[in-house]
Scaffold this motif. Sequence first.
Motif: not given
Length: 327
Positions: A37-39, A65-68, A114-115, A294-298
């Motif tokens: 789930a993104a912030v 979010l992404a999921g199943t 997913y991310v 661009h994903i800055g952190g998980v």
Amino acid sequence: MKALRCKQFGPPETLVLEEVDTPPVGPDQVLIDMRAAAVNFPDSLIIQDKYQLKPELPFSPGGELAGTVAAVGENVTRVRPGDDVIAFTGYGAFAEQVVAGADRVMPKPAGLDYVTASACVMTYGTSYHALADRAGLAAGESLLVLGASGGVGLAAIEIGKALGAHVIAAASSEARLAICREHGADETINYASTDLKQALKDLTGGAGVDVVYDPVGGAATEAALRGTAWRGRLLVIGFASGDIPKPPLNLALLKGASIIGVFWGSFVQREPEANAKQLETVFEWIREGRLRPHIGGVYPLARGGEAIAALANREVSGKLVITPDTD
């Protein structure tokens, strides 16, 4: 299941991770096992009761979010249990299981993890709607992106380039500007050390920019408006600076300029078919490699408050994502 909950309005550190019941699924709803789930900036506002959307306490923040799919309501036919999906919920996504209206759920594009999938809809949806729809940005025009190293800013750079614009990215440090160049910015301005209006004049030969993409607000808004071209368009995306500006409207008059509000969440509700068509273009461009999230952190779910605080304090570039891990 575990959920990150807002039980009293306040800063991110007041959020609590706790065990809650799996939410019931209505006839037109979908239950999703959250994988990521993104912030987004509205998450920092909604938990302080400073956003247009005002859920009743207690609630979980998180708008996408992404999921199943775990279960579907009796009226739902577009997706079924086991399908990988993306959903945009407004709030509620920072939990192991999330209920969303079926009209806000779409298949996850094949090949997209997913991310990354969780971080696409709001930033790219907002930026495409703003630039292509609201501003009508055309090939050969110039685009200024304020707060350009943030999630929506980087999306705006990439979409501006995909539409054929000459993109000027403005951010507050050389490190952030380097990221903007990696995502396609033609020119950059450090507005922490440079006068924004003068820099725009210098870069455009005095003509000014055609479109300003402004998710920041504050003093930068008026400076950018002063740096627009004749018939320029200032897109009001948000106020990450915390300051809602009040620019002199005579500037718009003298330049024949337009100040255009962009509220993607309301657009989704009022024009769902148009939104779906725009998102089709966004995901096609992602598949083609023209857009590169661009994903800055998980962060794990238990540290979701830290992720919201980092975004609100503008400590990161790109998007932050929360996963259901609790440590």
